[in-house]
Design an enzyme around this catalytic site. Structure first.
Site, mmCIF file in Angstrom:
data_model
loop_
_atom_site.group_PDB
_atom_site.id
_atom_site.type_symbol
_atom_site.label_atom_id
_atom_site.label_comp_id
_atom_site.label_asym_id
_atom_site.label_seq_id
_atom_site.Cartn_x
_atom_site.Cartn_y
_atom_site.Cartn_z
ATOM 1 N N LYS A 83 62.138 51.367 8.256
ATOM 2 C CA LYS A 83 62.148 50.331 9.446
ATOM 3 C C LYS A 83 62.748 51.120 10.454
ATOM 4 C CE LYS A 83 62.915 45.479 9.827
ATOM 5 N NZ LYS A 83 63.570 44.364 9.393
HETATM 6 O O1 G3P Z 1 64.776 41.010 9.790
HETATM 7 C C1 G3P Z 1 64.089 40.618 11.210
HETATM 8 C C2 G3P Z 1 64.289 39.302 11.436
HETATM 9 O O2 G3P Z 1 63.285 38.703 10.407
HETATM 10 C C3 G3P Z 1 65.457 38.721 11.670
HETATM 11 O O3 G3P Z 1 65.404 37.337 11.952
HETATM 12 O O4 G3P Z 1 66.541 35.164 12.084
HETATM 13 O O5 G3P Z 1 67.568 37.170 12.564
HETATM 14 O O6 G3P Z 1 65.968 36.444 14.204
HETATM 15 P P1 G3P Z 1 66.540 36.575 12.857
#
Ligand code: G3P
Length: 217
Positions: A83
């Site tokens: 990533k």
């Molecule tokens: O892993 C990336 C993403 O899914 C993060 O989500 O909830 O931290 O905005 P969030």
């Protein structure tokens, strides 16, 4: 539509894998920090729990170090997907890793033109963060619709991985738009199973069944 789980918690991933519905895993530096474990160790364990892609994120910001980190991470297991952030150096790293046959997930995407760049850089996945856009009063799903249209227009093979999804309505909207993947926290995946009428209906069926005095086995 593929379901990825967005966590570095091995016990949660193991439970999700047992449902037979899990197609892959995504992690990020915050999730690794939350696990309190060494990244290489936890990624190796996760990779043994699924045959699907497991996203492991680089933490450098310059091209040379990102590339070295990406090569190290992909050496952990055959199903590691490296990533990289959606920056100029990140996309240069994406191109170099993709040319070597490595799966790359380009993360922190917040605009459709960023997604266009990632596809041109050979990304296997683009991760638009819908929840974080909603958080600032922009519509995350409009971004998904735009990316779907752009990728279809040019026949890009890059898969749209809807990230930062916070609830079942995000999953529903992403599926209606034809996004390839949704990554979700374990709690969001569990919420997908639930409906009050399912619970109420099952209770009534079981109460009536009890009255018959029968048992199937
Ligand atoms: O892993 C990336 C993403 O899914 C993060 O989500 O909830 O931290 O905005 P969030």
């Amino acid at each position: 539509m593929k379901f990825f789980v967005d966590t570095a918690d091995v016990s949660e991933i193991s439970a999700m894998a047992q449902t037979g519905l899990l197609d892959g895993v995504t992690t990020n530096p915050s999730l690794i920090a939350k696990s309190g474990r060494k990244m290489a160790e936890v990624i190796a364990e996760i990779c043994a729990l699924t045959t699907g892609p497991v996203s492991a994120e680089v933490t450098a910001t310059d091209y040379e170090t990102m590339l070295a980190e990406g090569r190290y991470l992909r050496g952990i297991a055959t199903n590691v997907c490296v990533k990289v952030p959606l920056t100029e150096a990140g996309l240069r790293t994406c191109r170099a890793l993709a040319d070597d046959g490595t799966l790359v997930n380009v993360t922190l995407c917040f605009s459709a033109v960023q997604a266009l760049l990632a596809a041109k850089a050979g990304a296997a996945f683009i991760s638009p963060f819908v929840g974080r856009l909603d958080d600032i009063g922009q519509d995350g799903m409009t971004l998904i619709a735009d990316i779907v249209q752009i990728y279809r227009n040019y026949g890009f093979a890059t898969e749209i991985l809807v990230a930062s999804g916070r609830h079942p309505v995000h999953v529903l909207a992403a599926a209606k738009l034809g996004a390839h993947v949704a990554t979700m926290a374990p709690s969001t995946i569990r919420a997908l199973f639930k409906h009050p009428l399912t619970e109420r209906g099952l209770e009534a069926f079981l109460a009536d069944w009890k009255k018959t005095g029968q048992s199937i086995l």
